[in-house]
Motif scaffolding. Structure first.
Motif, PDB file in Angstrom:
ATOM      1  N   ALA A  65      45.801  35.517 -43.288  1.00 58.51           N
ATOM      2  CA  ALA A  65      44.237  35.398 -43.004  1.00 58.51           C
ATOM      3  C   ALA A  65      43.229  34.285 -42.860  1.00 58.51           C
ATOM      4  O   ALA A  65      42.937  33.521 -41.604  1.00 58.51           O
ATOM      5  CB  ALA A  65      43.330  36.634 -43.049  1.00 58.51           C
ATOM      6  N   ALA A  66      43.730  33.935 -44.058  1.00 56.66           N
ATOM      7  CA  ALA A  66      42.479  32.381 -44.568  1.00 56.66           C
ATOM      8  C   ALA A  66      43.784  31.241 -43.690  1.00 56.66           C
ATOM      9  O   ALA A  66      42.908  30.421 -42.544  1.00 56.66           O
ATOM     10  CB  ALA A  66      42.116  31.624 -46.252  1.00 56.66           C
ATOM     11  N   GLU A  67      44.725  31.203 -43.126  1.00 59.67           N
ATOM     12  CA  GLU A  67      45.288  29.834 -42.996  1.00 59.67           C
ATOM     13  C   GLU A  67      45.047  29.919 -40.942  1.00 59.67           C
ATOM     14  O   GLU A  67      44.451  29.153 -40.364  1.00 59.67           O
ATOM     15  CB  GLU A  67      45.982  29.807 -43.098  1.00 59.67           C
ATOM     16  N   ALA A  68      44.860  31.103 -40.635  1.00 60.77           N
ATOM     17  CA  ALA A  68      44.996  31.402 -38.796  1.00 60.77           C
ATOM     18  C   ALA A  68      43.606  31.413 -38.876  1.00 60.77           C
ATOM     19  O   ALA A  68      42.474  31.175 -37.582  1.00 60.77           O
ATOM     20  CB  ALA A  68      45.324  33.365 -38.844  1.00 60.77           C
ATOM     21  N   ALA A  69      42.462  31.552 -39.843  1.00 66.37           N
ATOM     22  CA  ALA A  69      41.321  31.898 -39.657  1.00 66.37           C
ATOM     23  C   ALA A  69      40.667  30.044 -39.741  1.00 66.37           C
ATOM     24  O   ALA A  69      39.817  29.463 -38.594  1.00 66.37           O
ATOM     25  CB  ALA A  69      40.089  32.334 -40.949  1.00 66.37           C
ATOM     26  N   ALA A  70      41.118  29.582 -40.159  1.00 62.76           N
ATOM     27  CA  ALA A  70      41.043  28.026 -40.609  1.00 62.76           C
ATOM     28  C   ALA A  70      41.251  27.213 -39.479  1.00 62.76           C
ATOM     29  O   ALA A  70      40.880  25.864 -38.968  1.00 62.76           O
ATOM     30  CB  ALA A  70      41.880  26.711 -42.018  1.00 62.76           C
ATOM     31  N   ALA A  71      42.144  27.592 -38.764  1.00 62.64           N
ATOM     32  CA  ALA A  71      43.125  27.037 -37.076  1.00 62.64           C
ATOM     33  C   ALA A  71      42.528  27.888 -36.701  1.00 62.64           C
ATOM     34  O   ALA A  71      42.757  26.994 -34.685  1.00 62.64           O
ATOM     35  CB  ALA A  71      44.516  27.181 -38.150  1.00 62.64           C
ATOM     36  N   GLY A  72      41.412  28.763 -36.813  1.00 60.43           N
ATOM     37  CA  GLY A  72      41.148  29.234 -35.441  1.00 60.43           C
ATOM     38  C   GLY A  72      41.972  30.009 -34.729  1.00 60.43           C
ATOM     39  O   GLY A  72      42.020  30.247 -33.185  1.00 60.43           O
ATOM     40  N   LYS A  73      43.411  30.797 -35.059  1.00 55.55           N
ATOM     41  CA  LYS A  73      44.308  31.394 -33.662  1.00 55.55           C
ATOM     42  C   LYS A  73      44.004  32.813 -34.438  1.00 55.55           C
ATOM     43  O   LYS A  73      43.693  33.798 -35.948  1.00 55.55           O
ATOM     44  CB  LYS A  73      45.558  30.970 -34.706  1.00 55.55           C
ATOM     45  N   PRO A  74      44.304  33.987 -33.518  1.00 52.95           N
ATOM     46  CA  PRO A  74      44.290  34.777 -34.118  1.00 52.95           C
ATOM     47  C   PRO A  74      45.349  35.195 -35.144  1.00 52.95           C
ATOM     48  O   PRO A  74      46.373  34.349 -35.245  1.00 52.95           O
ATOM     49  CB  PRO A  74      45.018  35.516 -32.823  1.00 52.95           C
ATOM     50  N   LEU A  75      45.115  36.151 -35.913  1.00 49.36           N
ATOM     51  CA  LEU A  75      46.373  36.595 -37.285  1.00 49.36           C
ATOM     52  C   LEU A  75      47.439  36.525 -35.980  1.00 49.36           C
ATOM     53  O   LEU A  75      48.078  36.977 -37.465  1.00 49.36           O
ATOM     54  CB  LEU A  75      45.241  37.930 -38.018  1.00 49.36           C
ATOM     55  N   ALA A  76      46.893  37.504 -35.521  1.00 52.80           N
ATOM     56  CA  ALA A  76      48.339  37.979 -34.982  1.00 52.80           C
ATOM     57  C   ALA A  76      49.311  36.973 -35.102  1.00 52.80           C
ATOM     58  O   ALA A  76      50.405  37.509 -34.957  1.00 52.80           O
ATOM     59  CB  ALA A  76      48.414  39.728 -33.940  1.00 52.80           C
ATOM     60  N   ASP A  77      49.885  36.219 -34.179  1.00 53.03           N
ATOM     61  CA  ASP A  77      50.050  35.190 -33.849  1.00 53.03           C
ATOM     62  C   ASP A  77      50.249  34.371 -34.839  1.00 53.03           C
ATOM     63  O   ASP A  77      51.770  34.004 -34.958  1.00 53.03           O
ATOM     64  CB  ASP A  77      49.268  33.605 -32.745  1.00 53.03           C
ATOM     65  N   HIS A  78      49.203  34.017 -36.086  1.00 55.64           N
ATOM     66  CA  HIS A  78      49.702  33.815 -37.034  1.00 55.64           C
ATOM     67  C   HIS A  78      50.995  34.367 -37.570  1.00 55.64           C
ATOM     68  O   HIS A  78      51.761  33.002 -37.740  1.00 55.64           O
ATOM     69  CB  HIS A  78      49.063  33.553 -37.940  1.00 55.64           C
ATOM     70  N   LEU A  79      51.253  35.557 -37.538  1.00 56.81           N
ATOM     71  CA  LEU A  79      51.804  36.732 -38.245  1.00 56.81           C
ATOM     72  C   LEU A  79      53.223  36.133 -37.822  1.00 56.81           C
ATOM     73  O   LEU A  79      54.576  35.567 -37.934  1.00 56.81           O
ATOM     74  CB  LEU A  79      51.857  37.714 -38.297  1.00 56.81           C
ATOM     75  N   ARG A  80      53.447  36.279 -36.711  1.00 56.43           N
ATOM     76  CA  ARG A  80      54.611  35.732 -35.276  1.00 56.43           C
ATOM     77  C   ARG A  80      55.019  34.723 -36.106  1.00 56.43           C
ATOM     78  O   ARG A  80      56.335  34.533 -36.718  1.00 56.43           O
ATOM     79  CB  ARG A  80      54.077  35.832 -34.463  1.00 56.43           C
ATOM     80  N   HIS A  81      53.927  33.676 -36.195  1.00 58.13           N
ATOM     81  CA  HIS A  81      54.758  31.553 -36.521  1.00 58.13           C
ATOM     82  C   HIS A  81      55.734  31.916 -38.002  1.00 58.13           C
ATOM     83  O   HIS A  81      56.442  31.534 -37.761  1.00 58.13           O
ATOM     84  CB  HIS A  81      53.257  31.099 -36.386  1.00 58.13           C
ATOM     85  N   LEU A  82      54.585  33.011 -38.821  1.00 59.57           N
ATOM     86  CA  LEU A  82      55.327  33.039 -39.856  1.00 59.57           C
ATOM     87  C   LEU A  82      56.810  33.506 -40.042  1.00 59.57           C
ATOM     88  O   LEU A  82      57.370  32.953 -41.386  1.00 59.57           O
ATOM     89  CB  LEU A  82      54.593  33.455 -41.086  1.00 59.57           C
ATOM     90  N   VAL A  83      56.423  34.693 -39.107  1.00 61.62           N
ATOM     91  CA  VAL A  83      57.569  35.503 -39.089  1.00 61.62           C
ATOM     92  C   VAL A  83      58.534  34.870 -38.796  1.00 61.62           C
ATOM     93  O   VAL A  83      60.396  34.518 -39.197  1.00 61.62           O
ATOM     94  CB  VAL A  83      57.436  36.747 -38.611  1.00 61.62           C
ATOM     95  N   VAL A  84      58.485  34.319 -37.662  1.00 61.57           N
ATOM     96  CA  VAL A  84      59.193  33.123 -37.312  1.00 61.57           C
ATOM     97  C   VAL A  84      60.109  32.586 -38.187  1.00 61.57           C
ATOM     98  O   VAL A  84      61.405  31.572 -38.357  1.00 61.57           O
ATOM     99  CB  VAL A  84      59.438  32.292 -36.122  1.00 61.57           C
ATOM    100  N   HIS A  85      59.021  31.516 -39.036  1.00 67.43           N
ATOM    101  CA  HIS A  85      59.807  30.676 -39.905  1.00 67.43           C
ATOM    102  C   HIS A  85      61.060  31.247 -40.840  1.00 67.43           C
ATOM    103  O   HIS A  85      61.364  30.494 -41.244  1.00 67.43           O
ATOM    104  CB  HIS A  85      58.151  29.951 -40.865  1.00 67.43           C
ATOM    105  N   GLY A  86      60.042  32.837 -41.344  1.00 64.71           N
ATOM    106  CA  GLY A  86      61.016  33.213 -42.485  1.00 64.71           C
ATOM    107  C   GLY A  86      62.130  33.564 -41.928  1.00 64.71           C
ATOM    108  O   GLY A  86      63.063  33.031 -42.558  1.00 64.71           O
ATOM    109  N   VAL A  87      62.520  33.619 -40.653  1.00 65.39           N
ATOM    110  CA  VAL A  87      63.380  34.338 -40.166  1.00 65.39           C
ATOM    111  C   VAL A  87      64.809  32.623 -40.066  1.00 65.39           C
ATOM    112  O   VAL A  87      65.834  32.510 -40.374  1.00 65.39           O
ATOM    113  CB  VAL A  87      63.888  34.534 -38.932  1.00 65.39           C
TER     114      VAL A  87
END
Length: 170
Positions: free
Chosen positions: A108-130
């Protein structure tokens, strides 16, 4: 695809972590031509305290991080910038890929700092993890270039902007 999700931090529930994660995982696996019916992943949706414990236990770093991954098998390429081997089914016909943990507070903090929707950042981190489960890494520069390129490509197919581009207008 078998996706087991353990939600330890209920803030993930309001974000729809199950649907978002399932979609991001499926799109990543399809990108590589993997059979969704045979792949298995476990996801822990937790908070910073829990991920700091895991980071300390498994990486010797007693601090929170955004995402951690534990591949079921080592698939990494030996040469820098190489392509990892694709996972193969085990004796049951399943492809166990491994486990991912994601921390709400850091995400949440990273998404807010980047001005991005939290759901989009979650998608990014899930892709990264996979991608980590599939043997990709970002320790060496050539490997990071390959991994980031894949993330941008997969996220682009989801309509998500390049997470590595800095928006100077913010």
């Amino acid at each position: 695809m078998t996706l087991e999700i353990a939600i330890e931090d209920e803030r993930w529930t309001s974000l729809g972590v199950e649907e978002v994660a399932q979609d991001a995982i499926a799109r990543t696996l399809v990108h590589f031509g993997l059979d969704l019916e045979t792949c298995e992943i476990a996801l822990l949706a937790c908070d910073d305290d829990r991920i700091a414990e895991l980071n300390s236990e498994f990486r010797g770093k007693p601090v929170a991080t955004n995402v951690l991954s534990w591949p079921a098998e080592v698939l990494a390429a030996e040469e820098p910038g190489g392509i990892p081997d694709m996972p193969e089914a085990d004796f049951t016909g399943e492809i166990p890929l491994g486990d991912i943990a994601i921390a709400y507070d850091t995400c949440a903090a990273e998404a807010a700092a980047a001005g991005k929707p939290l759901a989009d950042h979650l998608r990014h981190l899930v892709v990264h993890g996979v991608l980590h489960l599939l043997g990709y890494d970002h320790i060496r520069d050539p490997d990071a270039t390959v991994m980031e390129g894949l993330e941008v490509e997969i996220l682009g197919k989801m309509g998500i902007d390049d997470p590595y581009t800095i928006d100077d207008s913010l």
